[in-house]
Design a protein around this motif. Structure first.
Motif, PDB file in Angstrom:
ATOM      1  N   ALA A 115       0.809  -1.220   0.000  1.00 41.95           N
ATOM      2  CA  ALA A 115       0.000   0.000   0.000  1.00 41.95           C
ATOM      3  C   ALA A 115       0.842   1.269   0.000  1.00 41.95           C
ATOM      4  O   ALA A 115       0.467   2.276  -0.609  1.00 41.95           O
ATOM      5  N   ASP A 116       1.998   1.249   0.672  1.00 36.69           N
ATOM      6  CA  ASP A 116       2.806   2.461   0.817  1.00 36.69           C
ATOM      7  C   ASP A 116       3.297   3.034  -0.509  1.00 36.69           C
ATOM      8  O   ASP A 116       3.615   4.220  -0.599  1.00 36.69           O
ATOM      9  N   VAL A 117       3.376   2.190  -1.537  1.00 43.13           N
ATOM     10  CA  VAL A 117       3.926   2.659  -2.816  1.00 43.13           C
ATOM     11  C   VAL A 117       2.962   2.422  -3.975  1.00 43.13           C
ATOM     12  O   VAL A 117       3.355   2.451  -5.133  1.00 43.13           O
ATOM     13  N   ALA A 118       1.688   2.213  -3.683  1.00 41.11           N
ATOM     14  CA  ALA A 118       0.740   1.742  -4.686  1.00 41.11           C
ATOM     15  C   ALA A 118       0.108   2.838  -5.549  1.00 41.11           C
ATOM     16  O   ALA A 118      -0.687   2.538  -6.428  1.00 41.11           O
ATOM     17  N   ASN A 119       0.452   4.104  -5.328  1.00 44.67           N
ATOM     18  CA  ASN A 119      -0.115   5.178  -6.151  1.00 44.67           C
ATOM     19  C   ASN A 119       0.368   5.042  -7.591  1.00 44.67           C
ATOM     20  O   ASN A 119       1.573   5.021  -7.856  1.00 44.67           O
ATOM     21  N   PRO A 127       4.544   1.167 -10.075  1.00 42.68           N
ATOM     22  CA  PRO A 127       5.703   1.075  -9.176  1.00 42.68           C
ATOM     23  C   PRO A 127       6.372  -0.291  -9.301  1.00 42.68           C
ATOM     24  O   PRO A 127       5.692  -1.324  -9.379  1.00 42.68           O
ATOM     25  N   ILE A 128       7.699  -0.300  -9.331  1.00 47.59           N
ATOM     26  CA  ILE A 128       8.449  -1.543  -9.510  1.00 47.59           C
ATOM     27  C   ILE A 128       9.358  -1.836  -8.324  1.00 47.59           C
ATOM     28  O   ILE A 128       9.505  -2.989  -7.915  1.00 47.59           O
ATOM     29  N   ASP A 129       9.975  -0.820  -7.759  1.00 49.85           N
ATOM     30  CA  ASP A 129      10.865  -1.038  -6.613  1.00 49.85           C
ATOM     31  C   ASP A 129      10.946   0.241  -5.789  1.00 49.85           C
ATOM     32  O   ASP A 129      10.497   1.303  -6.223  1.00 49.85           O
ATOM     33  N   PHE A 130      11.501   0.133  -4.604  1.00 49.53           N
ATOM     34  CA  PHE A 130      11.732   1.321  -3.777  1.00 49.53           C
ATOM     35  C   PHE A 130      12.998   1.140  -2.957  1.00 49.53           C
ATOM     36  O   PHE A 130      13.447   0.019  -2.695  1.00 49.53           O
ATOM     37  N   GLY A 131      13.595   2.261  -2.595  1.00 49.88           N
ATOM     38  CA  GLY A 131      14.792   2.236  -1.770  1.00 49.88           C
ATOM     39  C   GLY A 131      14.917   3.541  -1.013  1.00 49.88           C
ATOM     40  O   GLY A 131      14.201   4.507  -1.281  1.00 49.88           O
ATOM     41  N   ASP A 132      15.834   3.573  -0.075  1.00 51.63           N
ATOM     42  CA  ASP A 132      16.010   4.746   0.769  1.00 51.63           C
ATOM     43  C   ASP A 132      17.400   5.335   0.583  1.00 51.63           C
ATOM     44  O   ASP A 132      18.410   4.636   0.727  1.00 51.63           O
ATOM     45  N   VAL A 133      17.447   6.612   0.241  1.00 50.57           N
ATOM     46  CA  VAL A 133      18.710   7.344   0.171  1.00 50.57           C
ATOM     47  C   VAL A 133      19.039   7.804   1.584  1.00 50.57           C
ATOM     48  O   VAL A 133      18.268   8.542   2.201  1.00 50.57           O
ATOM     49  N   CYS A 134      20.170   7.353   2.093  1.00 50.79           N
ATOM     50  CA  CYS A 134      20.537   7.613   3.489  1.00 50.79           C
ATOM     51  C   CYS A 134      22.019   7.976   3.591  1.00 50.79           C
ATOM     52  O   CYS A 134      22.820   7.634   2.715  1.00 50.79           O
ATOM     53  N   ILE A 135      22.367   8.607   4.669  1.00 50.76           N
ATOM     54  CA  ILE A 135      23.767   8.800   5.014  1.00 50.76           C
ATOM     55  C   ILE A 135      24.335   7.456   5.488  1.00 50.76           C
ATOM     56  O   ILE A 135      23.725   6.757   6.297  1.00 50.76           O
ATOM     57  N   ASN A 136      25.480   7.074   4.943  1.00 50.83           N
ATOM     58  CA  ASN A 136      26.209   5.878   5.386  1.00 50.83           C
ATOM     59  C   ASN A 136      27.483   6.326   6.104  1.00 50.83           C
ATOM     60  O   ASN A 136      27.993   7.430   5.839  1.00 50.83           O
ATOM     61  N   PHE A 137      28.011   5.476   6.955  1.00 51.45           N
ATOM     62  CA  PHE A 137      29.273   5.830   7.602  1.00 51.45           C
ATOM     63  C   PHE A 137      30.133   4.595   7.835  1.00 51.45           C
ATOM     64  O   PHE A 137      29.652   3.457   7.858  1.00 51.45           O
ATOM     65  N   PHE A 262      15.482   9.487   2.520  1.00 52.68           N
ATOM     66  CA  PHE A 262      14.439   9.846   1.563  1.00 52.68           C
ATOM     67  C   PHE A 262      14.031   8.616   0.769  1.00 52.68           C
ATOM     68  O   PHE A 262      14.870   7.927   0.198  1.00 52.68           O
ATOM     69  N   ARG A 263      12.731   8.340   0.740  1.00 55.31           N
ATOM     70  CA  ARG A 263      12.218   7.158   0.047  1.00 55.31           C
ATOM     71  C   ARG A 263      12.065   7.418  -1.456  1.00 55.31           C
ATOM     72  O   ARG A 263      11.328   8.280  -1.881  1.00 55.31           O
ATOM     73  N   GLN A 264      12.814   6.684  -2.250  1.00 51.13           N
ATOM     74  CA  GLN A 264      12.697   6.736  -3.704  1.00 51.13           C
ATOM     75  C   GLN A 264      11.862   5.560  -4.197  1.00 51.13           C
ATOM     76  O   GLN A 264      12.096   4.425  -3.791  1.00 51.13           O
ATOM     77  N   ILE A 265      10.904   5.838  -5.069  1.00 43.88           N
ATOM     78  CA  ILE A 265      10.094   4.798  -5.700  1.00 43.88           C
ATOM     79  C   ILE A 265      10.340   4.879  -7.197  1.00 43.88           C
ATOM     80  O   ILE A 265      10.214   5.953  -7.797  1.00 43.88           O
ATOM     81  N   GLU A 266      10.722   3.757  -7.802  1.00 42.00           N
ATOM     82  CA  GLU A 266      10.966   3.733  -9.242  1.00 42.00           C
ATOM     83  C   GLU A 266       9.771   3.130  -9.963  1.00 42.00           C
ATOM     84  O   GLU A 266       9.191   2.142  -9.513  1.00 42.00           O
ATOM     85  N   TYR A 267       9.435   3.729 -11.092  1.00 45.23           N
ATOM     86  CA  TYR A 267       8.254   3.336 -11.851  1.00 45.23           C
ATOM     87  C   TYR A 267       8.617   2.857 -13.256  1.00 45.23           C
ATOM     88  O   TYR A 267       9.656   3.209 -13.813  1.00 45.23           O
ATOM     89  N   ALA A 268       7.718   2.061 -13.811  1.00 43.36           N
ATOM     90  CA  ALA A 268       7.748   1.723 -15.231  1.00 43.36           C
ATOM     91  C   ALA A 268       6.459   2.237 -15.848  1.00 43.36           C
ATOM     92  O   ALA A 268       5.435   2.364 -15.173  1.00 43.36           O
ATOM     93  N   GLY A 269       6.499   2.531 -17.132  1.00 39.33           N
ATOM     94  CA  GLY A 269       5.294   3.002 -17.810  1.00 39.33           C
ATOM     95  C   GLY A 269       5.372   2.740 -19.299  1.00 39.33           C
ATOM     96  O   GLY A 269       6.465   2.629 -19.871  1.00 39.33           O
TER      97      GLY A 269
END
Length: 350
Positions: A115-119, A127-137, A262-269
């Motif tokens: 549901a979180d990415v179903a728009n 929507p095909i996949d999602f990932g989070d851009v984060c600070i790594n250390f 930041f949550r990135q959602i990748e789409y196909a169309g």
């Protein structure tokens, strides 16, 4: 922008009506061109099996990063050189919708999408996949940062490397994360700009690409990097484990900071004007199939959107997604992005 999106949705409805009232094309022996960004990777066996079972000759064309792929699709809107586009994410989606590059399609497999990415924005994208851009250390740090605010603390002076939001997808996502977290009052003295001034004063380094940040500047990137804090993805530690020599380590040398992701959602169309509508639909269905969704994590290092996909426990262990990720409305991004980039540029380059 809202008016433009309304027009897009009306076009979507009309296109669906036309599609439902025409005879389906045969896809046997047909060719479908899938336009992707340079980070698109799936197992060759999956592609071969799909071609064999569907009768489709799948041509995968990589055209640079997501921004470059979208720019090309916009230039060819209505007369596309491909049939399906993959990789436009939620930071760029409104620009794609405003340019009317898509034909609507809703896959039956959308029923399995979480549901979180179903728009699907009027069924214009899938929507095909999602990932989070984060600070790594670097885990060798004695007292690593735990929040975005820590990055402007003098104890971390000269230790952070990030990417330019105008040139890099994670860089753009990180800029948007700071806007969402610290606020934008539509004036040059906005709180998020104060944050960036503090980062600059604290010696943050800005490079053009993720690969330069991670593999050249980061202490754990395999080079002679001197920066123990890097902008990357929550899944980067999992990649470190995957590419490690056998026997695989029980732990890795990096981890992600969960604050400010930041949550990135990748789409196909389906690209508007495709000559092979039926084949394009088959490709969208395939990208949402259980087999492809389960193949995504350890190839593209992002999470599948299907609730039916089983994820390797090692991926979950090393790449936990953020429990409270930052997002911004795609319309809000589109309406303000040019201004934000100009303001960021004024702060960071002067």
């Amino acid at each position: 922008m809202r008016k433009s999106l309304l027009i897009v949705l009306l076009i979507a409805i009309l296109t669906v009506v036309v599609t439902f009232n025409r005879s389906p094309e045969s896809v046997t022996g047909s060719k479908v061109t899938l336009l992707v960004h340079e980070s698109f990777i799936l197992s060759e066996s999956l592609i071969t099996d799909f071609e064999s079972e569907s009768g489709i000759d799948l041509e995968i064309v990589a055209a640079g990063d997501a921004g470059s792929v979208l720019a090309g699709a916009i230039l060819a809107a209505g007369e596309p050189t491909a049939d399906v586009i993959f990789g436009v994410d939620n930071t760029l989606l409104a620009k794609a919708l405003d340019a009317y590059i898509y034909e609507p399609y809703r896959s039956a497999s959308m029923e399995s999408v979480i549901a979180d990415v179903a728009n699907t924005y009027g069924d214009l994208v899938t929507p095909i996949d999602f990932g989070d851009v984060c600070i790594n250390f670097d885990k060798d740090m004695a007292n690593p940062p735990t929040t975005l605010d820590d990055l402007r603390n003098p104890i971390f002076r000269g230790q952070t490397v990030v990417t330019d939001p105008a040139a890099s997808s994670p860089g753009l996502a990180f800029m948007l994360a700071t806007i969402a977290k610290y606020g934008d009052n539509s004036k040059f003295e906005g709180n998020w700009l104060s944050y960036w001034r503090d980062l600059k004063a604290n010696g943050v380094k800005v490079v053009n690409s993720w690969s330069d940040a991670y593999f050249v500047e980061f202490t754990k990137g395999g080079g002679d990097g001197k920066y123990p804090i890097v902008l990357s993805y929550a899944s980067s530690p999992a990649a470190e484990w995957v590419y490690a020599n056998e026997p695989k380590p029980k732990s890795v040398g990096t981890t992600s900071m969960m604050d400010g992701c930041f949550r990135q959602i990748e789409y196909a169309g389906i690209l508007r004007g495709t000559d092979n509508r039926a084949g394009a639909e088959k490709v969208i269905d395939w990208l949402l199939s259980k087999e492809v969704q389960e193949d995504i994590p350890f190839n593209m290092f992002v999470y599948p959107v299907s609730s039916e996909a089983e994820i390797d426990p090692k991926f979950v262990e090393f790449a936990p997604f953020a429990s409270n990720p930052i997002t911004l409305d795609v319309e809000y991004i589109a309406e303000n992005l040019d201004t934000w980039l100009a303001e960021w540029d004024s702060v960071m380059r002067n």
